[in-house]
Design a protein around this motif. Structure first.
Motif, PDB file in Angstrom:
ATOM      1  N   LEU A 280       0.813  -1.227   0.000  1.00 43.70           N
ATOM      2  CA  LEU A 280       0.000   0.000   0.000  1.00 43.70           C
ATOM      3  C   LEU A 280       0.844   1.273   0.000  1.00 43.70           C
ATOM      4  O   LEU A 280       0.545   2.219  -0.751  1.00 43.70           O
ATOM      5  N   PRO A 281       1.917   1.383   0.775  1.00 39.99           N
ATOM      6  CA  PRO A 281       2.721   2.617   0.766  1.00 39.99           C
ATOM      7  C   PRO A 281       3.319   2.957  -0.593  1.00 39.99           C
ATOM      8  O   PRO A 281       3.601   4.135  -0.875  1.00 39.99           O
ATOM      9  N   LEU A 282       3.498   1.944  -1.433  1.00 44.18           N
ATOM     10  CA  LEU A 282       4.073   2.196  -2.751  1.00 44.18           C
ATOM     11  C   LEU A 282       3.195   3.120  -3.573  1.00 44.18           C
ATOM     12  O   LEU A 282       3.689   3.911  -4.388  1.00 44.18           O
ATOM     13  N   ALA A 283       1.881   3.043  -3.364  1.00 47.11           N
ATOM     14  CA  ALA A 283       0.940   3.896  -4.103  1.00 47.11           C
ATOM     15  C   ALA A 283       1.117   5.374  -3.758  1.00 47.11           C
ATOM     16  O   ALA A 283       0.730   6.255  -4.534  1.00 47.11           O
ATOM     17  N   PHE A 284       1.728   5.653  -2.624  1.00 45.63           N
ATOM     18  CA  PHE A 284       1.967   7.039  -2.196  1.00 45.63           C
ATOM     19  C   PHE A 284       3.421   7.450  -2.376  1.00 45.63           C
ATOM     20  O   PHE A 284       3.807   8.569  -2.009  1.00 45.63           O
ATOM     21  N   GLY A 285       4.247   6.545  -2.931  1.00 42.63           N
ATOM     22  CA  GLY A 285       5.655   6.841  -3.120  1.00 42.63           C
ATOM     23  C   GLY A 285       6.511   6.529  -1.919  1.00 42.63           C
ATOM     24  O   GLY A 285       7.680   6.927  -1.854  1.00 42.63           O
ATOM     25  N   GLY A 286       5.944   5.805  -0.950  1.00 44.17           N
ATOM     26  CA  GLY A 286       6.692   5.468   0.257  1.00 44.17           C
ATOM     27  C   GLY A 286       7.023   3.987   0.339  1.00 44.17           C
ATOM     28  O   GLY A 286       6.857   3.242  -0.631  1.00 44.17           O
ATOM     29  N   LYS A 287       7.485   3.581   1.497  1.00 45.42           N
ATOM     30  CA  LYS A 287       7.827   2.175   1.720  1.00 45.42           C
ATOM     31  C   LYS A 287       7.288   1.744   3.087  1.00 45.42           C
ATOM     32  O   LYS A 287       7.126   2.560   3.988  1.00 45.42           O
ATOM     33  N   GLY A 288       7.070   0.453   3.203  1.00 47.45           N
ATOM     34  CA  GLY A 288       6.599  -0.063   4.484  1.00 47.45           C
ATOM     35  C   GLY A 288       7.154  -1.440   4.762  1.00 47.45           C
ATOM     36  O   GLY A 288       7.385  -2.233   3.847  1.00 47.45           O
ATOM     37  N   LYS A 289       7.413  -1.715   6.022  1.00 50.06           N
ATOM     38  CA  LYS A 289       7.823  -3.054   6.412  1.00 50.06           C
ATOM     39  C   LYS A 289       7.255  -3.362   7.790  1.00 50.06           C
ATOM     40  O   LYS A 289       6.982  -2.456   8.585  1.00 50.06           O
ATOM     41  N   VAL A 290       7.048  -4.638   8.042  1.00 50.14           N
ATOM     42  CA  VAL A 290       6.440  -5.041   9.303  1.00 50.14           C
ATOM     43  C   VAL A 290       7.247  -6.158   9.943  1.00 50.14           C
ATOM     44  O   VAL A 290       7.737  -7.068   9.257  1.00 50.14           O
ATOM     45  N   ASP A 291       7.395  -6.063  11.249  1.00 52.26           N
ATOM     46  CA  ASP A 291       8.018  -7.120  12.042  1.00 52.26           C
ATOM     47  C   ASP A 291       6.910  -7.721  12.900  1.00 52.26           C
ATOM     48  O   ASP A 291       6.282  -7.010  13.703  1.00 52.26           O
ATOM     49  N   ILE A 292       6.662  -9.015  12.711  1.00 54.61           N
ATOM     50  CA  ILE A 292       5.624  -9.704  13.494  1.00 54.61           C
ATOM     51  C   ILE A 292       6.329 -10.641  14.475  1.00 54.61           C
ATOM     52  O   ILE A 292       6.911 -11.644  14.090  1.00 54.61           O
ATOM     53  N   GLU A 293       6.283 -10.251  15.742  1.00 52.50           N
ATOM     54  CA  GLU A 293       6.956 -11.024  16.789  1.00 52.50           C
ATOM     55  C   GLU A 293       5.963 -12.002  17.420  1.00 52.50           C
ATOM     56  O   GLU A 293       4.975 -11.583  18.020  1.00 52.50           O
ATOM     57  N   PRO A 294       6.213 -13.305  17.269  1.00 47.66           N
ATOM     58  CA  PRO A 294       5.261 -14.287  17.797  1.00 47.66           C
ATOM     59  C   PRO A 294       5.104 -14.191  19.312  1.00 47.66           C
ATOM     60  O   PRO A 294       6.076 -14.029  20.052  1.00 47.66           O
ATOM     61  N   GLY A 295       3.867 -14.247  19.763  1.00 48.23           N
ATOM     62  CA  GLY A 295       3.568 -14.305  21.191  1.00 48.23           C
ATOM     63  C   GLY A 295       3.014 -15.671  21.551  1.00 48.23           C
ATOM     64  O   GLY A 295       3.408 -16.678  20.963  1.00 48.23           O
ATOM     65  N   TYR A 296       2.100 -15.717  22.510  1.00 46.69           N
ATOM     66  CA  TYR A 296       1.527 -16.986  22.941  1.00 46.69           C
ATOM     67  C   TYR A 296       0.628 -17.589  21.857  1.00 46.69           C
ATOM     68  O   TYR A 296      -0.018 -16.876  21.099  1.00 46.69           O
ATOM     69  N   THR A 297       0.578 -18.908  21.841  1.00 47.27           N
ATOM     70  CA  THR A 297      -0.322 -19.615  20.936  1.00 47.27           C
ATOM     71  C   THR A 297      -1.727 -19.625  21.531  1.00 47.27           C
ATOM     72  O   THR A 297      -1.922 -19.310  22.702  1.00 47.27           O
ATOM     73  N   ALA A 298      -2.720 -19.970  20.720  1.00 42.62           N
ATOM     74  CA  ALA A 298      -4.100 -20.025  21.210  1.00 42.62           C
ATOM     75  C   ALA A 298      -4.281 -21.226  22.144  1.00 42.62           C
ATOM     76  O   ALA A 298      -3.697 -22.283  21.926  1.00 42.62           O
ATOM     77  N   LEU A 299      -5.079 -21.024  23.188  1.00 43.41           N
ATOM     78  CA  LEU A 299      -5.370 -22.104  24.132  1.00 43.41           C
ATOM     79  C   LEU A 299      -6.611 -22.832  23.634  1.00 43.41           C
ATOM     80  O   LEU A 299      -7.718 -22.286  23.660  1.00 43.41           O
ATOM     81  N   ILE A 300      -6.416 -24.055  23.163  1.00 41.45           N
ATOM     82  CA  ILE A 300      -7.513 -24.842  22.604  1.00 41.45           C
ATOM     83  C   ILE A 300      -7.667 -26.118  23.427  1.00 41.45           C
ATOM     84  O   ILE A 300      -6.832 -27.028  23.377  1.00 41.45           O
ATOM     85  N   ASN A 301      -8.733 -26.179  24.215  1.00 44.78           N
ATOM     86  CA  ASN A 301      -8.972 -27.313  25.096  1.00 44.78           C
ATOM     87  C   ASN A 301      -9.321 -28.579  24.319  1.00 44.78           C
ATOM     88  O   ASN A 301      -9.916 -28.529  23.238  1.00 44.78           O
TER      89      ASN A 301
END
Length: 389
Positions: A280-301
């Motif tokens: 999406l930022p490319l459409a405005f002439g910019g750049k974007g990046k994301v860091d997704i840091e894993p947290g806890y997993t879902a608790l499934i009984n």
């Protein structure tokens, strides 16, 4: 099992349970710093002649041999406190400034110890082997995974955990089939543009404007990329960028969280987040990046283990005191890692008592429990062991 005998035997250790819980409550410690708590747990186990060992610095596991040694049932209690000032006017208020057991982990630890004390006092072996797990750092870095990596679940067949529940009255037990708590991931989104004078925005690339569009687009993932029957939450809590009101910002950092109840939904949302932030930022002439840091997993009984808990509640308190939760909690709970590896389930223990004005929600400096719940927790876990056929 003779339920009346179970109740009578547990009644005999009720004062001991209260003393243990209050000792922990007066001396709370933050995650990975639970040194006194660790030592007290070991002391109680030593007094009962139960072998134990330390895992992940301040965690403890201990084993009690049963009549049938081919099955091992694990019970987990977390032991860390919160960075909150204790505001209660009680004799067992926290002695450690700015630290408080405002989430009931003092009760969780006391209940697991109480199960050991129960069998010690009656002088009988449990029907199966018991693994006691005292886990640090649930509120911070997550102690479950490191303890598992160090062998906490070796030889374990099924594992049960509980959490105090201030929304349920004493004597009520909350159960949930399937997903009970969400997974979580930390999001860090960096949007880059180009600075220029605020009077001539066309000469630069406005990272702040791009960020606004990115936020709106990311929120559309839930409404347009997920099935309406699926659950997901994207929340941004901070936006940092720019240096002055008349200068176009060249960088903006967004931080937030992603929470989901299903592993497949989690992966789908992570994929879409990455696609939107990078394109999406490319459409405005910019750049974007994301860091997704894993947290806890879902608790499934696991359904089988929930059925075991349900049976225990009916035997102890009657079917009318089973509260079957319809909606999952979008908060996290690292007990999830235990039942990701083994059969098991998590349930909630009613601690509310309006007549005693024990109604304050958890993570509050005035939080407390009706201590009658301690014996209820011990009886539930003892009966879960017997019902784990």
């Amino acid at each position: 099992m003779n339920i009346n005998q179970l109740k009578e035997n547990t009644k005999k250790i009720e004062n001991w349970l209260i003393d243990v819980r209050r000792d922990f409550h007066q001396n709370p410690e933050l995650g990975t710093e639970e040194y006194r708590t660790h030592d007290r747990i070991c002391q109680y186990l030593d007094e009962m002649g139960i072998q134990h060992k330390t895992l992940f610095k301040t965690g403890v596991i201990a084993d009690i041999k049963g009549e049938d040694e081919s099955i091992t049932v694990a019970l987990r209690g977390d032991i860390d406190a919160l960075p909150i000032t204790d505001e209660k006017s009680v004799g067992y208020a926290s002695k450690n400034k700015g630290i408080c057991h405002a989430c009931g982990h003092d009760a969780h630890a006391a209940i697991v110890l109480g199960v050991a004390r129960y069998f010690y006092e009656i002088g009988e072996k449990p029907p199966f082997n018991i693994r006691l797990i005292f886990q640090p750092a649930e509120e911070t870095v997550g102690g479950a995974k490191p303890m598992i990596e160090e062998g906490a679940l070796e030889g374990v067949d099924v594992v049960y955990g509980l959490h105090v529940d201030e929304t349920l009255n004493v004597g009520q037990i909350g159960i949930k089939y399937g997903a009970m708590n969400a997974s979580s991931d930390t999001l860090k989104v960096l949007i880059e543009g180009e600075s220029c004078h605020g009077a001539y925005p066309s000469r630069g690339v406005d990272a702040l404007l791009i960020s606004a569009h990115v936020i709106v687009a990311l929120q559309s993932i839930v409404s347009r990329n997920l099935d309406a029957r699926e659950s997901g939450v994207i929340t941004f809590g901070t936006i940092n960028g720019g240096t002055q009101g008349n200068i176009i910002a060249n960088k903006v950092l967004l931080t937030g969280t992603l929470r989901t109840l299903d592993p497949a939904v989690r992966e789908k949302m992570k994929k879409r987040i990455k696609e939107i932030v990078e394109t999406l930022p490319l459409a405005f002439g910019g750049k974007g990046k994301v860091d997704i840091e894993p947290g806890y997993t879902a608790l499934i009984n696991h359904d089988k283990s929930v059925n075991t808990i349900k049976e225990s509640v009916a035997q102890l308190f009657g079917k009318e005191n089973i509260y079957e939760k319809k909606l999952a909690n979008m908060g996290v709970e690292d007990f999830a890692y235990f039942i990701e590896e083994r059969e098991g389930a998590f349930f909630t223990l009613g601690v509310r008592n309006k007549e005693k004005n024990i109604v304050v929600q958890a993570h509050n400096g005035s939080f407390d429990i009706d201590e009658k719940a301690l014996a209820n927790g011990v009886m539930m876990q003892v009966l879960n062991i017997y019902n784990s056929k």
